[in-house]
Write an enzyme that holds these catalytic residues in place. Sequence first.
Site, PDB file in Angstrom:
ATOM      1  N   TYR A  62      81.358  73.105  58.134  1.00  0.00           N
ATOM      2  CA  TYR A  62      81.261  73.803  56.850  1.00  0.00           C
ATOM      3  C   TYR A  62      82.057  75.100  56.939  1.00  0.00           C
ATOM      4  O   TYR A  62      81.707  76.003  57.709  1.00  0.00           O
ATOM      5  CB  TYR A  62      79.810  74.147  56.501  1.00  0.00           C
ATOM      6  CG  TYR A  62      78.910  72.976  56.206  1.00  0.00           C
ATOM      7  CD1 TYR A  62      79.429  71.708  55.924  1.00  0.00           C
ATOM      8  CD2 TYR A  62      77.535  73.123  56.206  1.00  0.00           C
ATOM      9  CE1 TYR A  62      78.594  70.634  55.650  1.00  0.00           C
ATOM     10  CE2 TYR A  62      76.683  72.052  55.926  1.00  0.00           C
ATOM     11  CZ  TYR A  62      77.222  70.819  55.652  1.00  0.00           C
ATOM     12  OH  TYR A  62      76.384  69.757  55.385  1.00  0.00           O
ATOM     13  N   GLY A 214      73.926  69.409  41.625  1.00  0.00           N
ATOM     14  CA  GLY A 214      73.890  70.328  40.498  1.00  0.00           C
ATOM     15  C   GLY A 214      73.897  69.646  39.148  1.00  0.00           C
ATOM     16  O   GLY A 214      73.666  70.294  38.117  1.00  0.00           O
ATOM     17  N   SER A 217      70.668  70.091  37.255  1.00  0.00           N
ATOM     18  CA  SER A 217      70.334  71.471  36.863  1.00  0.00           C
ATOM     19  C   SER A 217      71.325  72.031  35.864  1.00  0.00           C
ATOM     20  O   SER A 217      71.243  73.198  35.491  1.00  0.00           O
ATOM     21  CB  SER A 217      70.271  72.371  38.104  1.00  0.00           C
ATOM     22  OG  SER A 217      71.523  72.408  38.753  1.00  0.00           O
TER      23      SER A 217
END
Length: 302
Positions: A62, A214, A217
């Site tokens: 990451y 996401g 949301s």
Amino acid sequence: MATENRIEPRQVGSTGLAVFPLALGCMGMSGMYGLADDNESIATIHAGLDQGITLLDTGDFYGTGHNEMLIGRALKDRRDKALLSVKFGALRSPDGGWIGIDTRPSSVKNFATYSLTRLGVDHIDIYRPARLDPQVPIEDTIGAIAELVTAGYVRYIGLSEVGVDTIRRAHAVHPISDLQIEYSLISRSPETEIFSVLEELGIGVTAYGVLSRGLLSGSNPATQGDFRAYLPRFSSENLAQNQRLVEELKQFAANKGVLPSQLAIAWVLAKSKNIVPVIGARKRSQLDESLAAVHVNLSPEV
């Protein structure tokens, strides 16, 4: 719908490791969802730990190491508050590209050494290959991690995004703590076969993507540096249909007096005590919104 105040920890499989019911996924703090602010990211990690979160999830790839160094900074004076789950094996190029997977035994130990250094810790709590390496038998990879367990550098061994055969073969070499896999209201394929095998073997689940990156949301991909722009669920031909589903979720959540994101997380929490949802909050405001889901108690009918 009732609420509860006492938050019971959850067991990660049959290992005896107990964690807060939600884990904090830190991937988005290192550019995967577009630009992120290091100071806000660290403040979010601190806020999560202060509010009871115990498990932080990361990967050594990451931000090509940035995420581990960020977590290392955040934990400088509070290592005893956090458990660390680390994925390894994905290979990156200098331009940020993805160029393969490497889980050879020598690579396992090399990756772990760098992770320990970047994180500034003497052990990793759960260590897992990020994906299956088709060139390396899973027995060899798990055997190498088992040696790290014996040496004290790793406490538990996890898996990520693998199927039933691989789970069984890995577990035969060394007990597996948990499988990390995508699971949400609209990503339910693990229910078909995988969950029953995990229950049989006493393996837990750390579920990522509980908000479908996401989508559930109402978050849309950023214009720059957001890998979600390449996901089919956000493509023009799929997005319209998905947004109709999200509108239904919004209505249902409104009737229950909660936000859609909270309902989606609460749904995963309610599906099984063996599941620990991994929430990808990058900001304290997102964290607070997600944490409220642990107080939402859904009946089987809901």
